[in-house]
Structure formats: structure tokens, C-alpha cells
Design an enzyme around this catalytic site. Structure first.
Site, PDB file in Angstrom:
ATOM      1  N   GLY B  43      96.880  94.985  13.466  1.00  0.00           N
ATOM      2  CA  GLY B  43      98.198  94.547  13.019  1.00  0.00           C
ATOM      3  C   GLY B  43      99.299  95.563  13.271  1.00  0.00           C
ATOM      4  O   GLY B  43     100.479  95.241  13.143  1.00  0.00           O
ATOM      5  N   CYS B 252      96.439  61.022  16.455  1.00  0.00           N
ATOM      6  CA  CYS B 252      96.909  61.099  17.837  1.00  0.00           C
ATOM      7  C   CYS B 252      96.872  59.713  18.476  1.00  0.00           C
ATOM      8  O   CYS B 252      95.857  59.007  18.406  1.00  0.00           O
ATOM      9  CB  CYS B 252      96.034  62.066  18.625  1.00  0.00           C
ATOM     10  N   CYS B 255      94.025  59.918  21.495  1.00  0.00           N
ATOM     11  CA  CYS B 255      92.593  60.122  21.262  1.00  0.00           C
ATOM     12  C   CYS B 255      92.167  59.766  19.849  1.00  0.00           C
ATOM     13  O   CYS B 255      90.986  59.766  19.535  1.00  0.00           O
ATOM     14  CB  CYS B 255      92.205  61.566  21.570  1.00  0.00           C
ATOM     15  N   CYS B 277      98.282  64.725  20.537  1.00  0.00           N
ATOM     16  CA  CYS B 277      97.771  66.098  20.420  1.00  0.00           C
ATOM     17  C   CYS B 277      98.624  67.043  21.263  1.00  0.00           C
ATOM     18  O   CYS B 277      98.950  66.757  22.408  1.00  0.00           O
ATOM     19  CB  CYS B 277      96.337  66.186  20.939  1.00  0.00           C
ATOM     20  N   CYS B 283      92.506  66.907  23.461  1.00  0.00           N
ATOM     21  CA  CYS B 283      92.769  65.473  23.495  1.00  0.00           C
ATOM     22  C   CYS B 283      91.871  64.806  24.547  1.00  0.00           C
ATOM     23  O   CYS B 283      91.266  63.768  24.303  1.00  0.00           O
ATOM     24  CB  CYS B 283      94.250  65.246  23.820  1.00  0.00           C
TER      25      CYS B 283
END
Lengths: 235, 291, 256
Positions: B43, B252, B255, B277, B283
Site C-alpha cells: 500500500g 445481464c 447472459c 456485463c 459474459c
């Protein structure tokens, strides 16, 4: 009786730097002792240093030589030499001062101005306000004024608020600089009565009272402040 | 005499060949050292000497340098932009590395060893051994609140992160909830506050204890940082306003997936809206599995 | 009674004759100390050195925290100094934009220090912010307004709230009434006076206004040329000034 003030050989000379260091001696070797239950009236011609002595006792003026001993919490404190926070503590708990004029604090209601010394003693707010109300009532301040800041009050009203603030906390010593100067007869009698009550609880009072009637009514002793040598010398 | 210009290609002589991965070896070494430090201090923003790259700032110059520093002959590279493999940015960077490193590329998350991304983490769970490279426009999460770099560095050094909560406080005060929906600040390894790059906060939970190595590069700001595998990553929040990822009431349209991040698109001239998606690979896989 | 701040032989030398030199004083809990003097007298330098914003060249500053632990500020590590600065001290500046975050709401300004100390409950933060806005006489309905929409007096009062919310022991104030109209100033001073008294906060305030010192401070330091030329009880210094410079200052006060 318990001695509460023991001022020895107090000297005070003002040096005016803006006037080429002109030295004005006002107090020269002044000694004063005051016991509990005494009321000492300072007398002397104008300029003799009555006010100066009072202010020296309060450490409002610095003194040159000499000691200003004040009995504070069962010991002596030399106001002329004590560090500021100790002087502040003496003033808070032992040494009260009623000046000629109220130094106005903007926006603070009269009631709170009077209650403040008690709050500093740790008194609960409601209790302090009740006591302040009683003092204002006794000094004939109309209740409608209690919630207002005293900036707009008359001179006499301001002075009475000032007296209430200066006397509400039962300090062992009270210094009074012409407390009755701008008061009518009725109110003057109230103030005299208040001072008597203070004496009865064993306080020591030192005051300047131009009004002879008041002086005669309250003073147990008169102290003539001696004139300093009237020599003016450039430093 | 000046040499006539001709485009580089694999069968020209050596003068026209790029070094493997475009960057010279010394630059790669500098980047790798910085990356080792970044991995060692999760970080923490490590400064690096960002090079001029053959694309403008804001198009992934940080990400592309990190990829160039870690890519090897055996790597299989996937590049996504907002989840899609087929947008200009993704296609260009994928082609770039195919040319300058000659590595295999893929659009299938599972097949990739190295994934450079702009603004998404794939829906397919990442695996051990995979490396994610994030393109980061602004590595300093405190920047909008504190303009001074000297001061923000001190805040990191002394772990004084109250200021970040000031921003979240402002969100709740203004919108009634934490309205920050992307680039949602995280605490890495309980020590450094970091920007996850502008991924949707939907993806934040995927950072937490991920088996993959996450590398972040900001080319313009010349900073890189890392989240090593299995590192604790906490999204900031208030006790009474906990972190929450986005939800959709739709699935979606292509899909039928109901647990992926959806983009709203306008499907035709009549303004018909659809939710699909954002991860094109995911997808496609869902549709193939359904068939 | 032990002082919360003991300063001995403090020196900050800019090398051109400017700075502050040979500073000694003690400050007790609940005391208000004013530092007065003209521009260039070193009063702001002294304040910044005491608060650790400038590094002292010599001398000692001992601060006692809430747990009566003594810290030598001139040798304090930066991390510890910052911890003290956000928990035990406050700093009110002359210009609100130096002391406030102008681009976030009043509520966020007030609660920032609480968040810095680890408070993570939005409801409690907001309640504390509203409570402190009321205390400094700003309506709680202004909680979500930004300070740039406030008047100068309100901004200064907001600074007070922002600093006092964590109940510090010591607050530094650098000319807090410098830019305010007289009537606005009175309100600020009265409010400060009351809050400082009620919460037993010690204050070191730099001002060039002796009237402010009279109203607020039990004690005063008079500075000239980087040195303290006179120190003592405020009423004594104003009523019986000793040093030529103090006499000049006192005689220059405008009588209302």
C-alpha cells in the site's frame, strides 16, 4: 484578633518614561496593619496616595520597596513578590476589590457578572444565580435589568452591579475604592449595611470613603496616608 | 546520409528491433527494485522514474511500464479497459506487447498470467500466480482533500487518516449515504491508505485476501504500489454506514448473469436501455455455458 | 499546582536579529495569557515555536498532558508532536482559511479532529458537530454549509468549535480577532472567554490589541525586539506599566 493585612514600608514611585523619565514618588515608607473585623478608612489630601495604597495592596500596582503581606489560606503571601498565578489565587479566594467603575464585559448579563465570583469558587450555577439575584434585589436593581448586559445601565446602576460582584463571595478581606460615590442616600445605606455584615462575619475592610457620613457609619479606624516628599526629579 | 524510414518488423535487421518489452534493461531493473519495495510495504506509494511511453498520459503509461518490467517470454497477457477486451485502449496495449515482447495474448481471464487493467477487476476469480497491473491516474487518495504532497506524505507516515473519513462524512451529509462509487479508498494491511484505482467499489471486496499479486502504476504521478497475495484490504466506512457494494435489480440482458457488474447501454436509436456485463470475457463464458 | 507549560530560555533566532530570545514563563491550567507587541516584535514567532511549528534553537518547553505526563516539546518526535497537537492542543489562526477546510462542510470541519482520534460513528460525529455549532452560536441548520458561506465572525467561531471539540488543555490563538469588526469581535471574545472558563482551557493568545488582553487574559507578556520586556498580571501591566515600551503601548490605547 487575627491580623489579615501586614503592609510594611511600602514605597511607590511612578516613573514616566514618556516625560523623560520623570519620577513621581507617591508612597514613601507607608506601613499599615489590619485585623479581622476592622474597617480602616484611608484619608488624606487628594494626591496623597490613598488609591495608590489600595491598588498596591491588591497588587494592581507594583511597589518599589516594602512588603505587602496578605493572610491567605492560613499563611502570609507577599503580594509584592508573589508569582502571578498566586496573586490570582489570593484575589479569587481572599482579597476582594470594589473599584469605582464597573469594567464592562460586553454581552454578559448583569446576573452572570455578579454570579461569576461564586462560580469561580465552585458553586453550582443555579445556586450562584439565585444568590446573585438576591444581591441585585437587595441593591435595588430592577429584575427586568438582570438579564441585560450592564453596558447600557446608568452610572449608579453599574456601580451597584459592581458592588454586588465585588462583595458576593464572602472573602476575608475587602478593598473598597469609593463604593458609594455615585449612589443616592437609600442605596448608600444598603451598601453600608452590607459592609457592616461583612465586618460581622469577621472580614477586614480597607476603603476610601469621601462621603463623611458613610465613613463615620462604617469605619472603626482612620488611617492618614502620609504625603510622600513632594520632590519631582528626573531620573 | 539519413536512413530512409521503414516500419519495424520482426524480420528486419537488429537496428530496428526493440528491447524485449520495449523498455531498456536498466529501466526495467529500476522498476523491479521499486516493485520489490512496494510488495514489501503493501500500500505504500513508491516513487519511480517514469519514462516517456509511446502513448499519452492518462492512457495507461504507468500500467504499461509495470507490465513491461514484469513480463516474461512465457507470460500470457490479457488487457482490459472497463472490463472489455475489445476497446481501443485494450486492443492497442495488447498489440503493443505482442509486438515488443512477442508474448502470447488472450482474452480469457483464466488463461492469463498477467492482466493489465483499466478500471475493473475480472469477474472470474483470480488464482495464485496471476499478476494484475492497474492503471492509476491519481495514486494519492487524500489528494482531493490535501493539495500538499509534503503534507500527505506526513499523513501517511504518521498514519493520520481522519481526513479520509472527512470525505466519506461529506458524502453522507450530502447524499445520505457514502456516494463514492469508484476509486473507493482502502486500508491495506491495516497500515497504508491506498487508492484501488478507479475500479467500481463493486470490485473492492475482490482485493481482500486475493491470491493474485496486485500492482498499481501511475505514470504521470510517478508512483507505484502493490497489494501482495492474501493481504488484508479493508474498504473504509462508518460503524453506522458500513461499506456496501453496488447492487442491480436487473440481470445481464445478454447472459442473464445476476452477480456481475453491469453497464447501462443504449441499444438502439429508439433509446432502449439495457444492462449488460461490463466484463466481456465473463459474459461470453456465461453464454457459452448456457448453450 | 504544577504548570501545564514551563518555558525556559527559549530562543528562535532567524539570524538577522529577528526571532525571539530568552523567553521564560509558566502557564497553569485554565489561565489565559496574552502576548502583546507590535508587528515584528517576535510574538507570532514565539507562538509558532511553542506550538512546535518552528524548531527552537535553544531552551526548553515542558508540556504536561491530561495524564500529568511531561513532554519536552523542543525534543519531541514529530509523530508525538502531531498526536499532542490533535488531542491536547488547539490552534486558532487569524485567517480562517488557514485554520479551516474551506471546501468541506462546517460539520466535517468540526468533527475532523474526532475522526482523527478514531471516532467512526457518523451519527455521533454529527451530533457532536451540531452540539459544538450551538455552543459557538451557529445554528445547527448551518451544519452542511461550507465555511466560505459564513461571515468572518462565524468562521472564527467555527475555528473555536473545530478546536475545542476534543477538549484540548491548551489552545494557541494567533490574532484571532485581527480581521473582525468591533461588534463581531466582542461576541467572539465573550464566547471564547466563557468556553475557556467552562472547560478550564489554558490559552496563549497573540494580539496587538490591549483591550483584548484586558478582557480575556489574567496574564500578559509584552514583547519588543524579540524579547519579553514586561510580564505580569494583565491589570497590573495595563494600570501600572513599568517599561518605556509598555507605557507607550498603554498610552496609545484609544479611549472609547
Amino acid at each position: 484578633m487575627t491580623r489579615l493585612i501586614d503592609a510594611q514600608s511600602v514605597c511607590k514611585t511612578f516613573v514616566l518614561h514618556q516625560q523623560d523619565g520623570l519620577a513621581l514618588p507617591v508612597l514613601d515608607d507607608v506601613s499599615l496593619t489590619v485585623d479581622a473585623g476592622e474597617c480602616v478608612a484611608l484619608t488624606g489630601p487628594s494626591g496623597a496616595g490613598k488609591s495608590t495604597l489600595l491598588k498596591a495592596l491588591y497588587a494592581n500596582y507594583l511597589t518599589g520597596r516594602g512588603r505587602v503581606l496578605i493572610r491567605h489560606r492560613d499563611r502570609w503571601v507577599d503580594m509584592a513578590a508573589a508569582p502571578p498565578h498566586e496573586v490570582a489565587d489570593v484575589r479569587r479566594h481572599t482579597l476582594g476589590y470594589v473599584s469605582q467603575f464597573l469594567r464592562v464585559i460586553p454581552r454578559v448579563p448583569a446576573l452572570d457578572i455578579v454570579a461569576e465570583p461564586l462560580l469561580e469558587w465552585g458553586c453550582p450555577q443555579a445556586e450562584a444565580r439565585d444568590e446573585a439575584a438576591a444581591w441585585l434585589a437587595r441593591l435595588n436593581i430592577a429584575p427586568r435589568l438582570w438579564r441585560l448586559p450592564p453596558a447600557t445601565f446608568s452610572g449608579g446602576e453599574q456601580q451597584r452591579v459592581n458592588i454586588a460582584r465585588g462583595m458576593i463571595a464572602p472573602r476575608p478581606i475587602l478593598l473598597l475604592d469609593e463604593p458609594t460615590a455615585s449612589l443616592d442616600t437609600g442605596n448608600r445605606d444598603v451598601v453600608v449595611a452590607l459592609m457592616r455584615e461583612a465586618l460581622q462575619r469577621g472580614a477586614a475592610l480597607v476603603g476610601i470613603f469621601h462621603d463623611e457620613a458613610t465613613r463615620d457609619a462604617i469605619a472603626t479606624r482612620v488611617f492618614d496616608v502620609p504625603l510622600a516628599r513632594a520632590t519631582e526629579q528626573a531620573a | 546520409m539519413t536512413e530512409p524510414f521503414s516500419p519495424p518488423s520482426a524480420n528486419l535487421d537488429d537496428r530496428w528491433r526493440y528491447n524485449f518489452g520495449f523498455l531498456d534493461e536498466n529501466t526495467k531493473r529500476m522498476l523491479r527494485r521499486a516493485l520489490l519495495k512496494a510488495v514489501a510495504v503493501p500500500g505504500y506509494q513508491v516513487p519511480f522514474g517514469s519514462r516517456e511511453m509511446p502513448l499519452p498520459y492518462g492512457w495507461g503509461t504507468g500500467g504499461i511500464q509495470l507490465t513491461a518490467a514484469v513480463i516474461g517470454h512465457e507470460d500470457v497477457l490479457k488487457v482490459i479497459d472497463q472490463g472489455a477486451d475489445d476497446t481501443t485502449n485494450a486492443v492497442n496495449i495488447r498489440r503493443f506487447f505482442a509486438r515488443v515482447a512477442g508474448v502470447a495474448t488472450t482474452t480469457v481471464t483464466r488463461d492469463a498470467t498477467l492482466i493489465q487493467t483499466r478500471h475493473r477487476i475480472p469477474e472470474t476469480p483470480l488464482a495464485e500466480g496471476q499478476i494484475m497491473v492497474f492503471q492509476v491516474p491519481e495514486p494519492e487518495p487524500l489528494r482531493t482533500l490535501e493539495a500538499s504532497e509534503v503534507e500527505t506524505r506526513k499523513l501517511h507516515a504518521h498514519q493520520e487518516y481522519g481526513l479520509m473519513h472527512v470525505k466519506l462524512y461529506e458524502d453522507i451529509a450530502r447524499y445520505g449515504h457514502i456516494a463514492t462509487s469508484y476509486d473507493y479508498p482502502v486500508m491495506v494491511n491495516r497500515r497504508y491508505l491506498a487508492s484501488p484505482s478507479p475500479i467500481p467499489k463493486f470490485d473492492n471486496p475482490k482485493l481482500h485476501r486475493s491470491p493474485a499479486l496486485m500492482l498499481f502504476g501511475a505514470g504521470r504521478e510517478k508512483r507505484l504500489y502493490a497489494i501482495p497475495p492474501y493481504t488484508e484490504v479493508e474498504s473504509l466506512a462508518f460503524e453506522d454506514h458500513p461499506f456496501e457494494a453496488q447492487h442491480w435489480s436487473q440481470a445481464c440482458a445478454l447472459c442473464g448473469s445476476s452477480d456481475s457488474y453491469l453497464d447501462e447501454i443504449i441499444a438502439d436509436d429508439a433509446g432502449v436501455r439495457q444492462f449488460v456485463c461490463s466484463d466481456t470475457d465473463h459474459c461470453r463464458q456465461q453464454r457459452e455455458a448456457a448453450q | 499546582m504544577t504548570p501545564i507549560l514551563s518555558v525556559q530560555g527559549l530562543r528562535k533566532d532567524y539570524g538577522n536579529g529577528q526571532g525571539c530570545f530568552d523567553i521564560d514563563f509558566e502557564l497553569f491550567a485554565g489561565e489565559v495569557l496574552c502576548i502583546v507587541g507590535e508587528s515584528g516584535s517576535g510574538k507570532s514567532t514565539l507562538l509558532a515555536t511553542l506550538a512546535g511549528k518552528l524548531a527552537a534553537d535553544d531552551g526548553s518547553v515542558v508540556f504536561r498532558d491530561k495524564n500529568e505526563r511531561a513532554h519536552e516539546l523542543t525534543r519531541l518526535a514529530e509523530a508525538e508532536r502531531r498526536r499532542l497537537a490533535r488531542s491536547e492542543w488547539g490552534y486558532v489562526t487569524q485567517h480562517a482559511r488557514d485554520g479551516l477546510r474551506m471546501n468541506v462542510s462546517a460539520g466535517a470541519n468540526v468533527s475532523e479532529r474526532l475522526m482523527a482520534l478514531g471516532e467512526r460513528h457518523y451519527g455521533r460525529l454529527r451530533a457532536a458537530a451540531a452540539d459544538w455549532l450551538e455552543k459557538v452560536e451557529i445554528g445547527a441548520d448551518r451544519l452542511d454549509d461550507k465555511p466560505c458561506a459564513f461571515s468572518g465572525g462565524m468562521q472564527q467561531r467555527l475555528q473555536i468549535a473545530r478546536n475545542l471539540v476534543t477538549r484540548p488543555r491548551l489552545v494557541f490563538m494567533d490574532e484571532p480577532t485581527g480581521g473582525l469588526d468591533v461588534s463581531v469581535q466582542a461576541r467572539f471574545l465573550d464566547l471564547t472567554r466563557r468556553l475557556v472558563h467552562d472547560n478550564r482551557i489554558a490559552v496563549i493568545m497573540v494580539t496587538h490589541d490591549l483591550g483584548v488582553a484586558r478582557l480575556l487574559a489574567q496574564r500578559t507578556l509584552v514583547m519588543q525586539g524579540g524579547r519579553v520586556v514586561e510580564a505580569g498580571l494583565t491589570d497590573q501591566i495595563l494600570d501600572d506599566p513599568q517599561h518605556p515600551y509598555t507605557q507607550l503601548l498603554v498610552s496609545s490605547i484609544l479611549q472609547a
